[in-house]
Design an enzyme around this catalytic site. Structure first.
Site, short mmCIF file in Angstrom:
data_model
loop_
_atom_site.label_atom_id
_atom_site.label_comp_id
_atom_site.label_asym_id
_atom_site.label_seq_id
_atom_site.Cartn_x
_atom_site.Cartn_y
_atom_site.Cartn_z
N CYS A 8 32.49 44.26 42.25
CA CYS A 8 32.03 44.81 40.97
C CYS A 8 30.57 44.50 40.65
O CYS A 8 29.90 45.32 40.03
CB CYS A 8 32.96 44.36 39.85
SG CYS A 8 34.56 45.19 40.00
N ASP A 38 33.00 40.85 34.72
CA ASP A 38 34.39 40.45 35.04
C ASP A 38 34.67 38.95 35.09
O ASP A 38 35.39 38.47 35.98
CB ASP A 38 34.81 41.08 36.38
CG ASP A 38 34.84 42.60 36.32
OD1 ASP A 38 34.40 43.17 35.30
OD2 ASP A 38 35.29 43.23 37.29
N LYS A 61 36.98 48.70 32.28
CA LYS A 61 36.93 49.66 33.39
C LYS A 61 38.19 49.55 34.24
O LYS A 61 38.92 48.56 34.12
CB LYS A 61 35.69 49.39 34.25
CG LYS A 61 35.70 48.03 34.89
CD LYS A 61 34.49 47.79 35.74
CE LYS A 61 34.42 46.36 36.21
NZ LYS A 61 35.60 45.91 36.98
#
Ligand code: VGL
Ligand code: ZN
Length: 192
Positions: free
Chosen positions: A143, A18, A104
């Site tokens: 995450c 990310d 995602k």
């Protein structure tokens, strides 16, 4: 472990979690995330030079995503699919070869903190015989943590790249506690 002395092979993969504009200088800024870009890029170069696959996860939410405050969730609107904020940071190195992008959190009704949740990441790793995962990126306490623990639960050996992660720390100590949970689950912390 010494400076980039680890012998890497085709069974190793780098997972970059990310590293998107919104988490680095946008609506859900992670303190210090800009500062780790050189470290992340160094790992990207190292793994790329060794012929390893690199998987870049990205948060890729619809406008009406359940995790947004407007929809009753805990987070400001972030990483809306296709927007500038969802794009990878321009300073992030992305080689031309052996690279996979994993989106995602694409389902409006579910959040996905793990790169394995609702994606084909496990399938792609398995198809390639990859056994060891090296994880960097943001956020340590969301995450990164869930991707690391997800990988361990699927039977991978997982290393956390300690100098190339940053957390949100909504509550003080969240990142430290997240690391402790990762270690408890079997992850190994290293700096290459
Ligand atoms: C993340 C909060 C909300 C993360 C994603 O990438 O760690 N954190 N969505
Ligand atoms: Zn999100």
């Amino acid at each position: 472990m010494g400076r980039l002395e680890l012998a890497l092979g085709v069974k190793d993969a780098l997972i970059v979690v990310d590293m998107q504009k919104d988490f680095i200088e946008g609506s859900l800024r992670v303190e210090g995330a800009l500062g780790i870009i050189p470290k992340v890029n160094r790992y990207v170069e190292f793994f790329s030079e060794n012929g390893c696959c690199i998987f870049y996860t990205r948060d890729w939410h619809p406008e009406n995503h359940i995790s947004f405050v407007d929809n009753g969730g805990p987070w400001p609107k972030h990483c809306v699919a296709g927007t500038e904020g969802a794009s990878f940071h321009p300073q992030l190195l992305i080689p031309a070869d052996n690279v996979f992008i994993i989106s995602k959190g694409t389902d409006p009704g579910f959040d996905a903190y793990s790169g394995f949740q609702g994606t084909i990441l496990d399938q792609l790793l398995r198809e390639r015989g990859i056994k060891r995962l090296f994880v960097c990126g943001v956020a340590t306490d969301y995450c990164v943590k869930h991707t690391v623990i997800g990988g361990l639960n699927l039977g991978y050996q997982v290393f956390v790249l300690l100098d190339a992660i940053r957390g949100v720390d909504v509550r003080e100590g969240d990142s430290e506690r997240a690391l402790a949970e990762m270690y408890e689950a079997g992850a190994v912390g290293i700096e290459l």
